[in-house]
Design a protein around this motif. Structure first.
Motif, PDB file in Angstrom:
ATOM      1  N   ASP B 221       0.799  -1.227   0.000  1.00 19.52           N
ATOM      2  CA  ASP B 221       0.000   0.000   0.000  1.00 19.52           C
ATOM      3  C   ASP B 221       0.828   1.272   0.000  1.00 19.52           C
ATOM      4  OD1 ASP B 221      -2.223  -1.492  -0.024  1.00 19.52           O
ATOM      5  OD2 ASP B 221      -2.868  -1.080   2.025  1.00 19.52           O
ATOM      6  N   PHE B 222       1.971   1.249   0.716  1.00 18.76           N
ATOM      7  CA  PHE B 222       2.676   2.523   0.818  1.00 18.76           C
ATOM      8  C   PHE B 222       3.292   2.952  -0.506  1.00 18.76           C
ATOM      9  CE2 PHE B 222       5.896  -0.560   2.263  1.00 18.76           C
ATOM     10  CZ  PHE B 222       6.959  -0.220   1.447  1.00 18.76           C
ATOM     11  N   LYS B 229       1.238  10.639  -3.926  1.00 15.41           N
ATOM     12  CA  LYS B 229       1.886  11.883  -3.551  1.00 15.41           C
ATOM     13  C   LYS B 229       2.522  12.550  -4.755  1.00 15.41           C
ATOM     14  CE  LYS B 229       4.852  10.737  -0.243  1.00 15.41           C
ATOM     15  NZ  LYS B 229       5.545  10.416   1.035  1.00 15.41           N
TER      16      LYS B 229
ATOM     17  N   SER C 104      -0.418   0.315   6.698  1.00 14.36           N
ATOM     18  CA  SER C 104       0.246  -0.179   5.496  1.00 14.36           C
ATOM     19  C   SER C 104       0.426   0.929   4.468  1.00 14.36           C
ATOM     20  CB  SER C 104      -0.534  -1.351   4.900  1.00 14.36           C
ATOM     21  OG  SER C 104      -1.860  -0.977   4.651  1.00 14.36           O
ATOM     22  N   LEU C 106       1.771   3.742   5.043  1.00 12.18           N
ATOM     23  CA  LEU C 106       2.998   4.497   5.327  1.00 12.18           C
ATOM     24  C   LEU C 106       4.202   3.581   5.197  1.00 12.18           C
ATOM     25  CD1 LEU C 106       1.692   6.470   8.427  1.00 12.18           C
ATOM     26  CD2 LEU C 106       2.399   7.469   6.259  1.00 12.18           C
ATOM     27  N   ASN C 107       5.295   4.136   4.657  1.00 12.42           N
ATOM     28  CA  ASN C 107       6.527   3.366   4.499  1.00 12.42           C
ATOM     29  C   ASN C 107       7.121   3.067   5.876  1.00 12.42           C
ATOM     30  OD1 ASN C 107       9.094   2.424   4.013  1.00 12.42           O
ATOM     31  ND2 ASN C 107       9.467   3.815   2.308  1.00 12.42           N
ATOM     32  N   PRO C 108       7.268   1.777   6.220  1.00  8.94           N
ATOM     33  CA  PRO C 108       7.711   1.431   7.578  1.00  8.94           C
ATOM     34  C   PRO C 108       9.139   1.867   7.890  1.00  8.94           C
ATOM     35  CG  PRO C 108       7.580  -0.534   6.206  1.00  8.94           C
ATOM     36  CD  PRO C 108       6.961   0.582   5.427  1.00  8.94           C
ATOM     37  N   LEU C 109       9.943   2.119   6.863  1.00 10.97           N
ATOM     38  CA  LEU C 109      11.360   2.413   7.106  1.00 10.97           C
ATOM     39  C   LEU C 109      11.693   3.887   6.957  1.00 10.97           C
ATOM     40  CD1 LEU C 109      13.182  -0.575   5.392  1.00 10.97           C
ATOM     41  CD2 LEU C 109      12.407  -0.321   7.728  1.00 10.97           C
ATOM     42  N   MET C 110      10.666   4.745   6.936  1.00 10.49           N
ATOM     43  CA  MET C 110      10.927   6.166   6.742  1.00 10.49           C
ATOM     44  C   MET C 110      10.218   6.915   7.860  1.00 10.49           C
ATOM     45  SD  MET C 110      10.404   7.525   2.898  1.00 10.49           S
ATOM     46  CE  MET C 110      10.932   9.137   2.425  1.00 10.49           C
ATOM     47  N   GLN C 115       8.412  11.461   5.302  1.00  8.37           N
ATOM     48  CA  GLN C 115       7.374  11.110   4.331  1.00  8.37           C
ATOM     49  C   GLN C 115       6.517  12.321   3.982  1.00  8.37           C
ATOM     50  OE1 GLN C 115       5.575   7.192   4.538  1.00  8.37           O
ATOM     51  NE2 GLN C 115       6.800   6.715   6.338  1.00  8.37           N
ATOM     52  N   ILE C 116       6.301  13.196   4.968  1.00  5.85           N
ATOM     53  CA  ILE C 116       5.526  14.409   4.679  1.00  5.85           C
ATOM     54  C   ILE C 116       6.361  15.356   3.827  1.00  5.85           C
ATOM     55  CG2 ILE C 116       4.374  16.406   5.703  1.00  5.85           C
ATOM     56  CD1 ILE C 116       3.793  14.641   8.152  1.00  5.85           C
ATOM     57  N   TYR C 154       8.934   6.563  13.602  1.00  6.01           N
ATOM     58  CA  TYR C 154       8.550   5.671  12.514  1.00  6.01           C
ATOM     59  C   TYR C 154       7.081   5.300  12.688  1.00  6.01           C
ATOM     60  CZ  TYR C 154      13.404   5.361  11.252  1.00  6.01           C
ATOM     61  OH  TYR C 154      14.676   5.684  10.834  1.00  6.01           O
ATOM     62  N   PHE C 156       5.331   2.688  12.872  1.00  6.96           N
ATOM     63  CA  PHE C 156       4.880   1.609  13.754  1.00  6.96           C
ATOM     64  C   PHE C 156       4.736   2.072  15.204  1.00  6.96           C
ATOM     65  CE2 PHE C 156       9.357   1.479  14.514  1.00  6.96           C
ATOM     66  CZ  PHE C 156       9.507   0.950  15.784  1.00  6.96           C
ATOM     67  N   ARG C 157       5.342   3.227  15.527  1.00  9.45           N
ATOM     68  CA  ARG C 157       5.260   3.712  16.895  1.00  9.45           C
ATOM     69  C   ARG C 157       3.959   4.460  17.180  1.00  9.45           C
ATOM     70  NH1 ARG C 157       9.142   2.460  20.104  1.00  9.45           N
ATOM     71  NH2 ARG C 157      11.257   2.207  19.298  1.00  9.45           N
TER      72      ARG C 157
END
Lengths: 278, 325, 542
Positions: B221-222, B229, C104, C106-110, C115-116, C154, C156-157
């Motif tokens: 999804d991301f 974006k 899901s 949002l990119n988990p590693l950024m 990301q914004i 991140y 996940f937090r």
């Protein structure tokens, strides 16, 4: 769409199946095609290939027919590949199923054991096992099985772990089915396709391992095998390239065919995972 | 900080694994028919019982198994790996002479296959469905199916015998006595064929894995969010897909690092490379068990260290790890 | 753009489906208009094609789906005629999108800040410092605490609601004229949903944005829509202002959907059940431990904290709570699907807590369960017949008898007896849930635990399954524990309601009492958060 039609859509998988059929046929028909022993010299030594139609792939230093050797070698490769995989799958499924289903301490113990086996270099371990128990077809098969079960155990554990918490398994608990029954009738049938796919790829790896062992001189002394032929011809590389080229091609083609079949099975069994072209 | 706790836990685990490997191999060797004493005696032509018994006593082979194991473990802890029956030198010395060659070979093969595999896998995924993709994947399929030792022989046949480009044997030119840069170049020259042949199978593995992982991440999804974006495709691949896709490849590569040692046995055999793979095999054939055990001990340590380093690196790359455990 | 050009015009849009599916078009001849400063809700059940239009606008359709005719005009320019590069320039700048599942998405590693900032970076907006400044402003604007440190977190937090706020901040970065929200609150708890809806409405007013809001929930529509488009199987069946569609629906499909919206009859009183006490739970406790190592303390979560209640034959108890309230754990404890840390569960006066799994197995037939997910709760490799007979056979019934019973049950739950030999994948979600109910009833239970058993279903199907459950309960006089996150549904079907919050029951009573005079602050909050509370769907279709 039926399983077979999905499988048949994959051209590579069909080619693989065709090649494997030929290999199996040659293996089965070897005693009819070449009635004598493959160890027996039949023509003049070091006959190059494509010169005498009776010996299309040439002969070795002792005048043994390379084509006959390859036909008999197919028997050893397939036999060891299939049996060692079967043994490894049985060990792996048993350990993985118990670890995944019961979880907790059982899981911890079994997985530590599995990780431990994965730390030891598989091929080196197989070499040691075969050398110590003297090379014969049983020790080779068992050695390959002993070094190949950990990935199966991890796979099966993962499947059981995720299926165990699925609602239909919980439902089976709620209606009063017993643990072993749930494992056998609810979970295993749903975990079987990745196991089959892995097993098919393991046959290919087992054939590679067997050929490597016999290349090092750790093959069964009574049976002609592809790896042995290459190993024996190694010193003659400069003078007689065909001695090592043809058995090598035989290994390559057989293993390739099995890998293609494995990929075809994977695509056919998990249609939702298959990448769409485009 | 939790990293310290993690490190201690992993070190304890590593020690247990190494110890386990040693014990397992020690017991395995006890199962072998015929002991070094009778082999040595047989070769010396002296088959009489008394001589064999004397040899056994000399090497401590007449003790019960657990006593032998215990004294072996004690010796290891004090850095004594035993004495090679055959080469008449301490095992530690023998291994240290051979270890650099193997580390050089497996290390360069590891780096070669990981870099090439990841690059090819990314390319194939990026150009998915194209001719280039098919070409890469066919190549990967073929090398995935080719026996390592045969690739080695074929490479010798083509590049050494027919084209005479690269040396087929040894780690450096015997008798040339190069020093300094000339020696480095000479070794590098000798290193090419073994590295490539050992690395090709693993390159195929990593290529397939990287491509599959990339395609999987591309469906997440991301990635759709990134497109929504307005992020251009190239940047999506670099910034969003690659990082997420490559972690499982690295993990797999580190777990598989030990398997390179197995491959090294074959490669070193074909290329007469003076490493511990070959040393192990010879020791096995000659029933020179202290050497065999020493090689297994050293390999286990190296593999465990590689895994440990990867796990540590992973914690810096993936922020989720710390809370996941 | 002049004053008469609408922000977005979708004209006769059709998207063809690949051959071999049950219908030719994903959406067919779709037309609607969105003006600046308006919220347009596209509402429909699963498979109606409602999300498809959103993805078509953004050019995010999967590659095997291509719009076959029609136009999508954004400020008068046809998006379907644009190249991928042109489209990429519009995305994020003119129109942004937020999604259903904020984790899901949002990119988990950024880090969330990166990301914004990326939105501004790829559109060449500002320099690093000004972007950084803007990130902090945006985080603050969407109501996230401590932007300066949150910026480095991140995904996940963060909690689900916080993640969706990050998504909204990202969508707002370049102040687009239009926002597409694809079921943005479906994955969230009711109270969080209310906050996010509030935020979206507030921002929309402040910025004068046009919002295209996709949802399946008429309650949400009632809360925020200015205009409504109702879709069924790829077609628009009705559109108009919110007032028209919600209060005077014309199309029979709309009327059916609205009639199925759960809505408690607040004045209904139920006779007190006077059956025997079947189940008594006393001081039940269950804690989960996670993490913990050599030097760290494990994290302890009290999933069920000193819970007590009694349940009589024929009675329905609703257990209502948000995710993490412990409501599902409670159900699992009663069925001994998980260990219990303390307390008693008395079934017919006998404590089942100390029983081993083997000793409890003979009792299992009396306590059955209907699960949440109609797709995961049936073994895909077994026929319906096998699924229904497995239980009775495990409890010692001869196979022939079990078979006969299974066929009877199929007609009892309203399925054709021919279903017996078919596999689960041949059935719809509602039909599968009927199979799940039949499986539970096959053992003639006295207690049924229904864990979110209708929440995965579309409203119209949900209403049918609820009716069936109530019907069967009366007929068979069984007790039901009905676990749900949806207070509306619970109020409709239950005799008593227990509201759970952080593992404890904070409110207990008949639905009328709980609804009209909630005592606990949390219950009040929960009731206030019910979407569409001020709208009476019953009056609309009366």
């Amino acid at each position: 769409m039926s399983f077979f039609r999905r499988y048949a859509q994959n051209i590579g998988a069909l080619i693989g199946l065709a090649i494997l059929a030929v290999v199996v046929f040659v293996a089965l028909a070897a005693p009819i095609l070449y009635p004598g022993s493959p160890w027996q010299g039949v023509a003049e030594p070091l006959l190059p290939p494509f010169e005498d139609p009776a010996y299309p792939l040439g002969t070795d230093l002792l005048g043994r027919d390379i084509a006959a050797g390859i036909a008999y070698g197919a028997r050893v490769s397939l036999l060891i590949g299939i049996i060692s995989t079967a043994v490894a799958v049985v060990i792996g499924v048993a350990i993985g199923a118990l670890a995944g289903f019961y979880g907790g301490r059982v899981d911890d113990m079994l997985m530590r054991f599995t990780e431990f086996f994965q730390t030891i270099p598989a091929f080196a371990m197989a070499v040691v096992l075969v050398a110590i128990f003297s090379p014969n077809i049983t020790s080779i098969t068992l050695a390959i099985a002993v070094v190949s079960w950990p990935p199966v155990a991890r796979l099966v554990r993962g499947e059981f772990l995720s299926l165990r918490s699925r609602e239909f398994v919980q439902a089976a608990v709620v209606v009063g089915q017993t643990g072993p029954r749930i494992m056998a009738t609810q979970i295993l049938p749903n975990a079987i396709s990745p196991i089959i796919v892995t097993a098919s790829l393991m046959v290919a790896t087992a054939i590679l391992t067997e050929s490597s062992l016999s290349f090092l001189g750790l093959g069964d002394r009574n049976m002609m095998s592809w790896g042995f032929m290459i190993g024996a011809a190694r010193t003659m590389l400069r003078e007689a390239w065909w001695l090592s080229v043809f058995p090598g091609l035989a290994i390559l083609i057989t293993v390739l065919a099995i890998n293609l079949i494995g990929e075809g099975l994977n695509d056919a069994m998990n249609p939702h995972l298959r990448g769409r072209k485009g | 900080m939790k990293t310290l706790e993690f490190l201690i836990q992993r070190l304890v685990k590593a020690v247990i694994v190494v110890l386990g490997v040693v014990i397992l191999n020690f017991l395995l060797i006890q199962l072998a028919p015929g002991d070094p004493a009778s082999v040595l005696a047989g070769e010396a032509g002296a088959g009489d019982e008394q001589f064999i018994a004397q040899l056994r006593a000399q090497f401590g082979l007449d003790q019960p198994v657990y006593v032998q194991l215990w004294s072996y473990l004690q010796n290891i802890l004090s850095g004594d790996l035993g004495y090679s029956y055959r080469n008449q030198v301490p095992v530690a010395q023998l291994i240290m002479e051979r270890l650099p060659a193997t580390l050089l070979l497996t290390g360069s093969a590891f780096i070669f296959s990981l870099i090439l595999g990841v690059v090819l896998g990314v390319l194939a995924a990026y150009k998915r469905g194209s001719f280039g993709d098919s070409l890469i994947m066919t190549g990967a399929l073929i090398f995935y199916a080719t026996p390592l030792f045969w690739v080695a022989l074929m490479a010798v046949l083509v590049f050494s015998i027919h084209l005479d480009l690269l040396p087929p044997f040894d780690m450096e030119t015997i008798g040339a006595n190069y020093t300094g840069w000339a020696r480095v170049v000479d070794i590098a020259h000798h290193l090419v064929l073994p590295t490539v042949t050992l690395g090709l199978f693993f390159t195929a593995v990593y290529t397939r894995l990287t491509r599959a992982s990339m395609l999987e991440v591309m469906n997440l999804d991301f990635v759709k969010t990134a497109r929504a974006k307005g992020v251009p495709k190239g940047r999506i691949i670099r910034r969003h897909v690659l990082r997420n896709a490559i972690l499982p490849v690295f993990t797999f590569a580190s777990v598989q690092a030990g398997q390179l040692v197995g491959g090294a046995v074959l490669t070193e055999t074909v290329f007469a490379w003076p490493g511990i793979g070959r040393l192990m095999f010879d020791a096995l054939m000659q029933r020179d068990y202290p050497v065999l055990l020493g090689v297994f001990l050293v390999t286990a340590i190296v593999v465990v260290l590689v895994n440990l380093v990867t796990d540590l690196l992973y914690r810096f790359v993936d922020p989720r790890i710390e809370t996941a455990r | 753009m002049n004053a008469t050009t609408p922000l977005l015009q979708v004209e006769n849009l059709s998207i063809e489906l690949p051959a071999g599916l049950d219908r030719k078009y994903a959406v067919e001849n779709l037309s609607y208009t969105l003006n600046a400063g308006e919220i347009l809700c596209v509402v429909g059940e699963s498979g109606s094609g409602k999300s498809m239009t959103a993805n078509a606008i953004m050019g995010l359709l999967p590659s095997y789906l291509k719009p076959s005719s029609g136009r999508i005009l954004l400020k008068g320019r046809d998006l379907l005629a644009m190249s991928e590069a042109e489209l990429a320039r519009e995305r994020g700048r003119t129109v942004s999108m937020i999604f259903q599942e904020p984790l899901s998405a949002l990119n988990p590693l950024m880090t969330v800040g990166d990301q914004i900032a990326e939105v501004m970076l790829v559109h060449g907006e500002g320099d690093a410092a000004s972007r950084e400044q803007r990130v902090l402003e945006l985080l603050d604007y969407v109501g996230l605490p401590d932007p300066a440190s949150l910026r480095h977190s991140y995904p996940f937090r963060l909690s689900g609601g916080q993640r969706q706020r990050v998504m909204i901040a990202m969508a707002l970065a370049l102040e687009p004229a239009m926002l597409i929200a694809d079921e943005p609150t479906t994955a969230l708890d009711v109270t969080t949903q209310a906050q996010i809806l509030d935020l979206i409405r507030r921002i929309q007013r402040a910025k004068g944005m046009g919002v295209l809001f996709i949802t399946h929930d008429f309650g949400v529509v009632a809360d925020i829509a200015d205009k409504v488009v109702v879709m069924e199987k790829g077609l628009v069946v009705e559109q108009g202002t919110a007032d028209e569609v919600l209060n005077r629906p014309k199309h029979p499909y709309t009327r059916r959907l609205i009639a199925a919206v759960p809505h408690p009859d607040e004045n209904a009183t139920r006779a007190d059940a006077d059956g025997d006490v079947l189940l008594e739970v006393r001081g039940l406790r269950k804690t989960y431990r996670s993490g913990g190592g050599l030097f760290t303390r494990p994290r302890i979560v009290k999933a069920v904290d000193d819970v007590s209640f009694t349940l009589r034959r024929g009675e329905t108890l609703g257990v209502v709570g948000e995710s993490g309230s412990g409501k599902s754990t409670l159900g699992r404890c009663i069925l001994k699907l998980t260990d219990v840390d303390g307390g008693q569960i008395l079934y017919r006066g006998k404590d089942i807590v100390p029983l081993s799994q083997a000793a409890f197995r003979p009792l299992r037939r009396h306590l059955q369960m209907v699960f949440q997910d109609p797709f995961a709760s049936l073994n895909p490799r077994q026929t319906i017949g096998r699924i229904l007979t497995d239980g009775p056979v495990a409890n010692g019934m001869p196979l022939a008898e079990a078979e006969k019973k299974a066929r009877e049950l199929l007609s009892l739950v309203g399925l054709d007896p021919s279903a017996y030999d078919r596999y689960p994948h041949e059935f719809s979600g509602g039909q599968r849930q009927r199979v799940g109910i039949a499986r539970a009833l096959a053992l003639d239970p006295e207690l049924l635990v229904a864990d979110e058993s209708v929440s995965a279903l579309d409203v119209s199907v949900q209403a049918q399954v609820l009716d069936l459950l109530q019907d069967l309960q009366k007929k068979l006089n069984i007790a039901v524990i009905f676990i749900t996150h949806d207070l509306r549904v619970a109020a409709e079907v239950c005799d008593k309601i227990a509201v759970m919050y952080r593992g404890a029951i904070v409110e207990f009573g008949p639905p009328g009492e709980v609804f009209n005079a909630p005592r606990h602050a949390y219950t009040q909050q929960l009731i206030a958060a019910i979407p569409g509370r001020h709208w009476n769907p019953r009056a609309a279709v009366a």
